[in-house]
Design an enzyme around this catalytic site. Structure first.
Site, PDB file in Angstrom:
ATOM      1  N   GLY A 109       0.737  -1.058  -0.067  1.00 11.97           N
ATOM      2  CA  GLY A 109       0.247  -0.127   0.240  1.00 11.97           C
ATOM      3  C   GLY A 109       0.808   1.220   0.027  1.00 11.97           C
ATOM      4  N   CYS A 110       2.009   1.109  -0.022  1.00  6.66           N
ATOM      5  CA  CYS A 110       2.939   2.189   0.019  1.00  6.66           C
ATOM      6  C   CYS A 110       3.398   2.536  -1.378  1.00  6.66           C
ATOM      7  CB  CYS A 110       4.166   1.801   0.837  1.00  6.66           C
ATOM      8  SG  CYS A 110       5.224   3.326   1.287  1.00  6.66           S
ATOM      9  N   VAL A 111       3.201   3.838  -1.797  1.00  6.74           N
ATOM     10  CA  VAL A 111       3.514   4.022  -3.469  1.00  6.74           C
ATOM     11  C   VAL A 111       4.840   4.667  -3.331  1.00  6.74           C
ATOM     12  CG1 VAL A 111       1.338   3.718  -4.356  1.00  6.74           C
ATOM     13  CG2 VAL A 111       1.595   5.710  -3.144  1.00  6.74           C
TER      14      VAL A 111
END
Lengths: 111, 102, 138
Positions: A109-111
């Site tokens: 979920g980390c971009v």
């Protein structure tokens, strides 16, 4: 494929600097990666890196920053379990940068 | 020479086991792999259906796939044998032909 | 009318055996991502989806990552409503004892450890589904 040189061996990393093979990790990997990012690793950094490795071992994921912060507060105290403290240690983000040094994948979920 | 039938989908989700049971002759072998391994676990709503065929057909389960889903050979319907990958190869070699029920 | 920043009820419905297809893992990853958006997230395990929570999963023999421990992290992500359908368990010869222990710490109750698993009948689950704003089924 990019590599970093650790103890005379070439270890594969992806385009963002994360280990390709998680099993390649040794403490020296964190040192080499931190030198590339121009950070000097202290005991305080290692507390977080060890915590992340234990978390991954138990749950098979790199925790989201929010989860990391809460868990560090519980384990190491409120003075360490806050984002200001964690960002001082890891200016590129405790999720992204600390997970990278610890040999974990980028948090989901980390971009 | 007999035929080896391979089923890879859960009996609760697809009708492939039923098709396989209807289209297989006595003396043939049926191997459950991948998600189909759950079909061979004892005390489920479908175990009687398999038990009824145990006397005429040979049933096998690929044990590594069974273990991945949290079961061991001890959880299988009595009479169904667990095999490893080498056992899988032996089954293919020992039968005249193979049909996969995808 | 739906306003921005409004909390919606999301339910992820899981219906597949893990490992044979990628659905279970993909759904779990979307669940973790959804936790970043501060929504009211719950999960349902029906039909073959109950196998995703089976205890004792060991994937050494198939060379795939065992992602079942990740369900234990959901409590840390404030996801603590995991509905498990009773009839689906029974059809498969399973009971709650065959599932992993999944817990969360209740902030409003002095961080007491509580179970995240809610055993429901098919009928009760239909009611819970009916109350959702968004259902994502796999």
């Amino acid at each position: 494929m990019a590599t970093i040189s650790v103890e005379g061996k070439d270890i594969e990393v992806d385009e963002e600097g994360y280990l390709v093979t998680l099993a390649d990790w040794v403490p020296e990997v964190a040192k080499v990666m931190s030198e590339i990012d121009e950070i000097e690793l202290t005991d305080e950094h290692w507390d977080i890196l060890n915590f992340l490795r234990e978390y991954y071992e138990e749950y098979q994921i790199a925790p989201a920053v929010r989860v990391l912060t809460k868990a560090v507060a519980k384990k190491l105290g409120k003075d360490k379990g806050n984002s200001k403290y964690l960002y001082q240690l890891f200016p590129y983000g405790p999720g992204k940068q600390a997970c990278k040094f610890a040999g974990l994948p980028k948090p989901t979920g980390c971009v | 020479m007999a035929m080896l039938h391979i089923v890879n989908k859960s009996v609760f989700e697809r009708g492939t086991l039923d098709s396989c049971l209807k289209s297989s002759l006595s003396g043939s072998s049926i191997l459950f792999i991948e998600d189909a391994v759950v079909s061979a676990v004892n005390n489920t709503a479908v175990s009687d259906k398999i038990k009824a065929e145990l006397s005429s057909k040979n049933f096998y389960v690929l044990t590594p796939d069974l273990n991945a889903r949290g079961f061991t050979d001890a959880d299988l319907i009595e009479g169904i044998k667990g095999v490893d990958y080498a056992g899988f190869v032996d089954l293919v070699a020992d039968n005249s032909n193979v049909q996969s029920w995808l | 009318m739906d306003g921005e920043g409004q909390t919606k009820k999301f339910m992820f419905v899981n219906r597949k055996v893990p490992y044979g297809t990628v659905y279970a893992l993909e759904s779990l990853e979307v669940v973790l991502i959804s936790a970043a958006f501060d929504q009211d997230v719950s999960l349902a395990f029906v039909d073959d989806g109950v196998y995703q929570l089976k205890n004792g999963q060991s994937t050494d023999g198939i060379g795939m990552k065992n992602f079942s421990p990740t369900y234990k992290a959901l409590g840390d992500y404030d996801i603590n409503k995991l509905y498990v359908e009773k009839e689906s368990l029974e059809e498969r010869g399973l009971s709650l004892d065959d599932l992993m222990e999944l817990t969360y710490e209740d902030e409003d109750d002095d961080w007491a450890e509580k179970t995240s698993i809610i055993l429901v009948s098919r009928e009760e689950l239909a009611e819970v589904m009916d109350q959702q704003d968004v259902l994502i089924s796999s």
